[in-house]
Scaffold this motif. Structure first.
Motif, PDB file in Angstrom:
ATOM      1  N   SER A  57       0.803  -1.217   0.000  1.00  0.00           N
ATOM      2  CA  SER A  57       0.000   0.000   0.000  1.00  0.00           C
ATOM      3  C   SER A  57       0.842   1.275   0.000  1.00  0.00           C
ATOM      4  CB  SER A  57      -0.921   0.014   1.223  1.00  0.00           C
ATOM      5  OG  SER A  57      -0.153  -0.014   2.424  1.00  0.00           O
ATOM      6  N   PHE A  58       2.171   1.154   0.145  1.00  0.00           N
ATOM      7  CA  PHE A  58       3.016   2.337   0.184  1.00  0.00           C
ATOM      8  C   PHE A  58       3.020   3.043  -1.170  1.00  0.00           C
ATOM      9  CE2 PHE A  58       6.223   1.950   3.898  1.00  0.00           C
ATOM     10  CZ  PHE A  58       5.175   1.776   4.777  1.00  0.00           C
ATOM     11  N   PRO A  59       3.108   4.379  -1.172  1.00  0.00           N
ATOM     12  CA  PRO A  59       3.178   5.125  -2.427  1.00  0.00           C
ATOM     13  C   PRO A  59       4.535   4.965  -3.084  1.00  0.00           C
ATOM     14  CG  PRO A  59       3.490   6.585  -0.582  1.00  0.00           C
ATOM     15  CD  PRO A  59       3.143   5.247   0.002  1.00  0.00           C
ATOM     16  N   PRO A  60       4.692   5.419  -4.336  1.00  0.00           N
ATOM     17  CA  PRO A  60       5.997   5.321  -4.994  1.00  0.00           C
ATOM     18  C   PRO A  60       7.067   6.054  -4.199  1.00  0.00           C
ATOM     19  CG  PRO A  60       4.303   5.912  -6.561  1.00  0.00           C
ATOM     20  CD  PRO A  60       3.676   6.012  -5.204  1.00  0.00           C
ATOM     21  N   PRO A  61       8.298   5.550  -4.186  1.00  0.00           N
ATOM     22  CA  PRO A  61       9.373   6.208  -3.455  1.00  0.00           C
ATOM     23  C   PRO A  61       9.782   7.521  -4.098  1.00  0.00           C
ATOM     24  CG  PRO A  61      10.244   4.390  -4.734  1.00  0.00           C
ATOM     25  CD  PRO A  61       8.759   4.306  -4.850  1.00  0.00           C
ATOM     26  N   LEU A  62      10.431   8.369  -3.293  1.00  0.00           N
ATOM     27  CA  LEU A  62      10.948   9.628  -3.818  1.00  0.00           C
ATOM     28  C   LEU A  62      12.147   9.360  -4.728  1.00  0.00           C
ATOM     29  CD1 LEU A  62      10.804  11.708  -0.518  1.00  0.00           C
ATOM     30  CD2 LEU A  62       9.181  11.763  -2.399  1.00  0.00           C
ATOM     31  N   PRO A  63      12.362  10.164  -5.779  1.00  0.00           N
ATOM     32  CA  PRO A  63      13.363   9.858  -6.810  1.00  0.00           C
ATOM     33  C   PRO A  63      14.772  10.328  -6.459  1.00  0.00           C
ATOM     34  CG  PRO A  63      12.162  11.800  -7.450  1.00  0.00           C
ATOM     35  CD  PRO A  63      11.533  11.315  -6.161  1.00  0.00           C
ATOM     36  N   TYR A  64      15.363   9.754  -5.397  1.00  0.00           N
ATOM     37  CA  TYR A  64      16.742  10.090  -5.047  1.00  0.00           C
ATOM     38  C   TYR A  64      17.517   8.800  -4.813  1.00  0.00           C
ATOM     39  CZ  TYR A  64      14.713  14.683  -4.376  1.00  0.00           C
ATOM     40  OH  TYR A  64      14.048  15.868  -4.564  1.00  0.00           O
ATOM     41  N   ALA A  65      18.752   8.774  -5.283  1.00  0.00           N
ATOM     42  CA  ALA A  65      19.543   7.554  -5.243  1.00  0.00           C
ATOM     43  C   ALA A  65      19.969   7.185  -3.828  1.00  0.00           C
ATOM     44  CB  ALA A  65      20.782   7.722  -6.126  1.00  0.00           C
ATOM     45  N   ASP A  66      20.033   5.890  -3.566  1.00  0.00           N
ATOM     46  CA  ASP A  66      20.599   5.355  -2.326  1.00  0.00           C
ATOM     47  C   ASP A  66      19.896   5.870  -1.072  1.00  0.00           C
ATOM     48  OD1 ASP A  66      22.573   3.998  -3.796  1.00  0.00           O
ATOM     49  OD2 ASP A  66      23.750   5.833  -3.919  1.00  0.00           O
ATOM     50  N   CYS A  67      18.621   6.126  -1.140  1.00  0.00           N
ATOM     51  CA  CYS A  67      17.918   6.688   0.010  1.00  0.00           C
ATOM     52  C   CYS A  67      16.502   6.123   0.029  1.00  0.00           C
ATOM     53  CB  CYS A  67      17.894   8.207  -0.092  1.00  0.00           C
ATOM     54  SG  CYS A  67      17.228   9.020   1.351  1.00  0.00           S
ATOM     55  N   ALA A  68      16.202   5.291   1.005  1.00  0.00           N
ATOM     56  CA  ALA A  68      14.920   4.589   1.048  1.00  0.00           C
ATOM     57  C   ALA A  68      13.921   5.368   1.881  1.00  0.00           C
ATOM     58  CB  ALA A  68      15.123   3.189   1.615  1.00  0.00           C
ATOM     59  N   LEU A  69      13.093   6.162   1.215  1.00  0.00           N
ATOM     60  CA  LEU A  69      12.107   7.007   1.893  1.00  0.00           C
ATOM     61  C   LEU A  69      10.733   6.818   1.278  1.00  0.00           C
ATOM     62  CD1 LEU A  69      13.833  10.522   2.070  1.00  0.00           C
ATOM     63  CD2 LEU A  69      13.762   8.794   3.853  1.00  0.00           C
ATOM     64  N   TYR A  70       9.713   6.920   2.126  1.00  0.00           N
ATOM     65  CA  TYR A  70       8.338   7.044   1.657  1.00  0.00           C
ATOM     66  C   TYR A  70       7.672   8.166   2.440  1.00  0.00           C
ATOM     67  CZ  TYR A  70       8.348   2.708  -1.069  1.00  0.00           C
ATOM     68  OH  TYR A  70       8.601   1.743  -2.005  1.00  0.00           O
ATOM     69  N   TYR A  71       6.915   8.987   1.754  1.00  0.00           N
ATOM     70  CA  TYR A  71       6.269  10.132   2.397  1.00  0.00           C
ATOM     71  C   TYR A  71       4.763  10.093   2.154  1.00  0.00           C
ATOM     72  CZ  TYR A  71       5.076  14.961   3.535  1.00  0.00           C
ATOM     73  OH  TYR A  71       4.507  16.082   4.068  1.00  0.00           O
ATOM     74  N   PHE A  72       4.007  10.156   3.252  1.00  0.00           N
ATOM     75  CA  PHE A  72       2.551  10.228   3.213  1.00  0.00           C
ATOM     76  C   PHE A  72       2.147  11.622   3.708  1.00  0.00           C
ATOM     77  CE2 PHE A  72       3.852   5.934   4.000  1.00  0.00           C
ATOM     78  CZ  PHE A  72       2.960   5.101   3.354  1.00  0.00           C
ATOM     79  N   PRO A  73       1.768  12.539   2.842  1.00  0.00           N
ATOM     80  CA  PRO A  73       1.487  13.909   3.287  1.00  0.00           C
ATOM     81  C   PRO A  73       0.256  14.032   4.181  1.00  0.00           C
ATOM     82  CG  PRO A  73       0.925  13.636   0.974  1.00  0.00           C
ATOM     83  CD  PRO A  73       1.642  12.391   1.386  1.00  0.00           C
ATOM     84  N   ASP A  74      -0.677  13.088   4.072  1.00  0.00           N
ATOM     85  CA  ASP A  74      -1.915  13.194   4.861  1.00  0.00           C
ATOM     86  C   ASP A  74      -2.252  11.856   5.524  1.00  0.00           C
ATOM     87  OD1 ASP A  74      -2.430  11.880   2.527  1.00  0.00           O
ATOM     88  OD2 ASP A  74      -4.121  13.116   1.919  1.00  0.00           O
ATOM     89  N   TRP A  75      -1.285  11.287   6.214  1.00  0.00           N
ATOM     90  CA  TRP A  75      -1.500  10.009   6.894  1.00  0.00           C
ATOM     91  C   TRP A  75      -2.590  10.128   7.958  1.00  0.00           C
ATOM     92  CZ3 TRP A  75      -0.180   7.662  11.794  1.00  0.00           C
ATOM     93  CH2 TRP A  75      -0.240   6.256  11.782  1.00  0.00           C
ATOM     94  N   ILE A  76      -2.698  11.297   8.584  1.00  0.00           N
ATOM     95  CA  ILE A  76      -3.747  11.574   9.559  1.00  0.00           C
ATOM     96  C   ILE A  76      -4.540  12.783   9.082  1.00  0.00           C
ATOM     97  CG2 ILE A  76      -4.254  12.212  11.960  1.00  0.00           C
ATOM     98  CD1 ILE A  76      -1.646  10.902  12.773  1.00  0.00           C
ATOM     99  N   ALA A  77      -5.854  12.700   9.148  1.00  0.00           N
ATOM    100  CA  ALA A  77      -6.710  13.814   8.762  1.00  0.00           C
ATOM    101  C   ALA A  77      -6.487  14.998   9.697  1.00  0.00           C
ATOM    102  CB  ALA A  77      -8.175  13.395   8.794  1.00  0.00           C
ATOM    103  N   VAL A  78      -6.734  16.214   9.198  1.00  0.00           N
ATOM    104  CA  VAL A  78      -6.390  17.429   9.924  1.00  0.00           C
ATOM    105  C   VAL A  78      -7.058  17.498  11.292  1.00  0.00           C
ATOM    106  CG1 VAL A  78      -6.585  19.948   9.919  1.00  0.00           C
ATOM    107  CG2 VAL A  78      -5.868  18.749   7.849  1.00  0.00           C
ATOM    108  N   ALA A  79      -8.358  17.223  11.374  1.00  0.00           N
ATOM    109  CA  ALA A  79      -9.062  17.334  12.656  1.00  0.00           C
ATOM    110  C   ALA A  79      -8.493  16.357  13.683  1.00  0.00           C
ATOM    111  CB  ALA A  79     -10.558  17.087  12.457  1.00  0.00           C
ATOM    112  N   LYS A  80      -8.208  15.133  13.250  1.00  0.00           N
ATOM    113  CA  LYS A  80      -7.623  14.152  14.171  1.00  0.00           C
ATOM    114  C   LYS A  80      -6.203  14.558  14.564  1.00  0.00           C
ATOM    115  CE  LYS A  80      -6.545   9.239  14.703  1.00  0.00           C
ATOM    116  NZ  LYS A  80      -6.555   7.904  14.031  1.00  0.00           N
ATOM    117  N   ALA A  81      -5.448  15.081  13.605  1.00  0.00           N
ATOM    118  CA  ALA A  81      -4.081  15.525  13.897  1.00  0.00           C
ATOM    119  C   ALA A  81      -4.079  16.653  14.918  1.00  0.00           C
ATOM    120  CB  ALA A  81      -3.385  15.961  12.609  1.00  0.00           C
ATOM    121  N   ASP A  82      -5.058  17.565  14.824  1.00  0.00           N
ATOM    122  CA  ASP A  82      -5.176  18.644  15.816  1.00  0.00           C
ATOM    123  C   ASP A  82      -5.367  18.072  17.220  1.00  0.00           C
ATOM    124  OD1 ASP A  82      -4.982  20.515  13.785  1.00  0.00           O
ATOM    125  OD2 ASP A  82      -7.139  20.916  13.715  1.00  0.00           O
TER     126      ASP A  82
END
Length: 211
Positions: free
Chosen positions: A15-40
């Protein structure tokens, strides 16, 4: 091409999104993993629950106060060495424990501890470093959750500081670092005059020496 390094048993969840396009660096970023109201609501709960402290650390042979508030939380056996200081974990709080469960489900990985940082405003920061302490193992999986003010997160290759990139870690976002990232890359959270609000960052980890 950025790819996951799956050594040490880690498998990238489908279910992970595509990785960021940089060499030798294993990252995944979810910009909205938690909805704003819950994050507050989580920000307020964590701010109240966590026993925040401003600690003294060793930097180039002298003691200075960390430019942020911190807390080390986890299983009783999950002690951690940082800046020549042994940190014993505080007990899990209700909110950090619930987030641990949610992250384990999302990342398909176990976590027995979390380093909590509170950046009170843009003057608080984190210098260049890699999370490469022996207790974390050769290829640690670190789940980094941001709540509150969005901040710049900068990475650079350890052997070539010209290879650098950054992203803005948003309120409710999740960044997962894995594979050989900590061996080859450093990261930082620089100061910013444009930021007035507070940010809470939780980095969930597995301490290998813990039972």
């Amino acid at each position: 091409m950025l790819t996951w390094h799956t050594g040490g048993g880690f498998q990238s969840p489908s279910s992970f999104p595509p990785p960021l396009p940089y060499a030798d660096c294993a990252l995944y970023y979810f910009p909205d993993w938690i909805a704003v109201a819950k994050a507050d609501a989580l920000f307020d709960a964590l701010n109240a629950e966590i026993p925040w402290q401003q600690r003294a650390i060793q930097v180039y042979g002298r003691q200075v106060m960390q430019p942020r508030l911190t807390a080390w939380i986890g299983d009783e056996s999950a002690s951690y060495s940082y800046s020549k200081t042994q940190h014993l974990p505080e007990p899990w709080t209700p909110t950090t424990s619930k987030l641990r469960h949610d992250l384990e489900q999302s990342c398909q990985w176990r976590f027995n501890s979390v380093l909590a940082n509170c950046y009170r405003n843009g003057e608080d920061s984190m210098g260049w470093h890699a999370d490469n302490e022996a207790e974390l193992g050769q290829q640690p999986v670190i789940a980094s959750l941001t709540l509150g003010a969005a901040r710049r997160f900068v990475m650079r290759r350890r052997d070539d500081h010209q290879q650098k990139f950054e992203c803005l870690l948003a309120h409710g976002s999740l960044l997962v670092m894995a594979g050989e990232t900590q061996q080859y890359w450093q990261h930082s959270l620089p100061k910013s005059r444009k930021v007035n609000g507070a940010r809470i960052n939780l980095t969930y980890r597995w301490i290998c020496q813990a039972g």
